[in-house]
Design an enzyme around this catalytic site. Structure first.
Site, PDB file in Angstrom:
ATOM      1  N   ASP A  17       0.873  -1.170   0.000  1.00 17.23           N
ATOM      2  CA  ASP A  17       0.000   0.000   0.000  1.00 17.23           C
ATOM      3  C   ASP A  17       0.908   1.217   0.000  1.00 17.23           C
ATOM      4  O   ASP A  17       1.612   1.472   0.986  1.00 17.23           O
ATOM      5  CB  ASP A  17      -0.889  -0.028   1.243  1.00 17.23           C
ATOM      6  CG  ASP A  17      -1.809   1.184   1.356  1.00 17.23           C
ATOM      7  OD1 ASP A  17      -1.653   2.133   0.554  1.00 17.23           O
ATOM      8  OD2 ASP A  17      -2.666   1.192   2.253  1.00 17.23           O
TER       9      ASP A  17
ATOM     10  N   TYR B 144      -8.363  14.824  -9.144  1.00 13.92           N
ATOM     11  CA  TYR B 144      -7.482  13.940  -9.904  1.00 13.92           C
ATOM     12  C   TYR B 144      -6.477  14.759 -10.712  1.00 13.92           C
ATOM     13  O   TYR B 144      -5.281  14.452 -10.733  1.00 13.92           O
ATOM     14  CB  TYR B 144      -8.321  13.064 -10.832  1.00 13.92           C
ATOM     15  CG  TYR B 144      -7.509  12.108 -11.670  1.00 13.92           C
ATOM     16  CD1 TYR B 144      -6.938  10.979 -11.098  1.00 13.92           C
ATOM     17  CD2 TYR B 144      -7.323  12.336 -13.033  1.00 13.92           C
ATOM     18  CE1 TYR B 144      -6.192  10.092 -11.865  1.00 13.92           C
ATOM     19  CE2 TYR B 144      -6.583  11.448 -13.805  1.00 13.92           C
ATOM     20  CZ  TYR B 144      -6.022  10.334 -13.217  1.00 13.92           C
ATOM     21  OH  TYR B 144      -5.280   9.467 -13.974  1.00 13.92           O
TER      22      TYR B 144
ATOM     23  N   LYS C 261      -2.287  14.804 -10.579  1.00 12.37           N
ATOM     24  CA  LYS C 261      -1.430  14.496 -11.716  1.00 12.37           C
ATOM     25  C   LYS C 261      -0.574  15.696 -12.124  1.00 12.37           C
ATOM     26  O   LYS C 261       0.539  15.534 -12.628  1.00 12.37           O
ATOM     27  CB  LYS C 261      -2.262  13.991 -12.888  1.00 12.37           C
ATOM     28  CG  LYS C 261      -2.892  12.628 -12.627  1.00 12.37           C
ATOM     29  CD  LYS C 261      -1.851  11.572 -12.258  1.00 12.37           C
ATOM     30  CE  LYS C 261      -2.454  10.195 -12.069  1.00 12.37           C
ATOM     31  NZ  LYS C 261      -1.445   9.156 -11.760  1.00 12.37           N
TER      32      LYS C 261
END
Length: 249
Positions: free
Chosen positions: A48, A140, A144
């Site tokens: 993880d 998101y 990025k």
């Protein structure tokens, strides 16, 4: 091709989608590949990327099994939907922790071993969302965009260590994650067609296409390529074709 013969590659998020395609491609090209994933399957290593202890244990297991790390593909990541008000603070922290800090954790743990390699390379999975304003993808996209900046900064920092660091920026790819988004849409086929149409080539990117781009960036044959963001997006970043009009020549 056998350009990865004798090299050990670590692929996070390597059990499905783009990560699985990367693991397969690198294996076919001669690498010994360690798959790190939260659901790693029979031959992978549980990892993880939001847990530093687990990350360090996973990298240690790779080194014990294979003797070192030459290539690191930071592919693990999670998605998020919504405008700037669409996610609470907990979700912002969760996504950034996995998508950005997770890459830093894994690279940090692998760094001493990468420094000992004569062919060290890191490839981060970024996204077209880093430089295009996509609708309902604020969180998101922010993650990025950070990956793009992280890649360039790390590439600069580790020039003298001989570690090449690049990122690949896929467009909308035909992966299990996108498949789940489509399944949740009111009209999945219409949504799939819309996603394909916004990429100038008129199709979704495949996981194998992204994997081959990652292999190019990671390969010792690309020894002068560092600090590069390679788009695999059907022309979405740089092309502005005229809209297709049904029936027009």
């Amino acid at each position: 091709m056998t350009d990865f013969d004798g090299l050990t590659a670590v692929v996070t998020g390597g059990a499905s989608g783009i990560g699985a395609a990367v693991a397969k491609t690198l294996t076919e090209r001669g690498a010994k590949v360690a798959v790190l994933d939260v659901n790693p399957g029979d031959d992978g290593i549980r990892c993880d990327v939001s847990d530093d202890t687990e990350v360090r244990a996973a990298i240690a297991a790779v080194v014990e099994r294979f003797g070192g790390v030459d290539v690191l593909v930071n592919n693990a990541g999670i998605g998020a939907q919504g405008d700037v008000a669409g996610n609470d603070d907990a979700e912002w922290h969760r996504v950034l922790d996995v998508n950005v800090v997770g890459m830093a954790r894994v690279t940090r743990a692998a760094l001493p071993h990468l420094k000992n390699s004569g062919c060290a390379a890191v490839v981060n999975t970024c996204s077209i969302a880093a430089w295009q304003g996509l609708p309902n993808r604020v969180l998101y996209s922010a993650s990025k965009g950070a990956v793009l900046a992280l890649t360039l900064a790390m590439a600069t920092d580790h020039l003298d260590d001989g570690i090449r660091i690049n990122c690949v920026c896929p467009g909308t790819a035909d992966t299990p994650w996108v498949g789940r988004l489509l399944d949740a849409a009111p009209d999945p086929e219409k949504e799939r067609a819309a996603l394909a149409a916004r990429q100038p080539m008129g199709k979704l990117v495949t996981a194998d296409e992204v994997a081959h781009a990652i292999a190019y960036l990671a390969s010792p044959l690309s020894g002068s390529t560092t600090g590069t963001a390679l788009a695999v997006d059907g022309g979405m970043y740089g092309l502005r074709p005229r809209p297709r009009v049904p029936g027009a020549e």
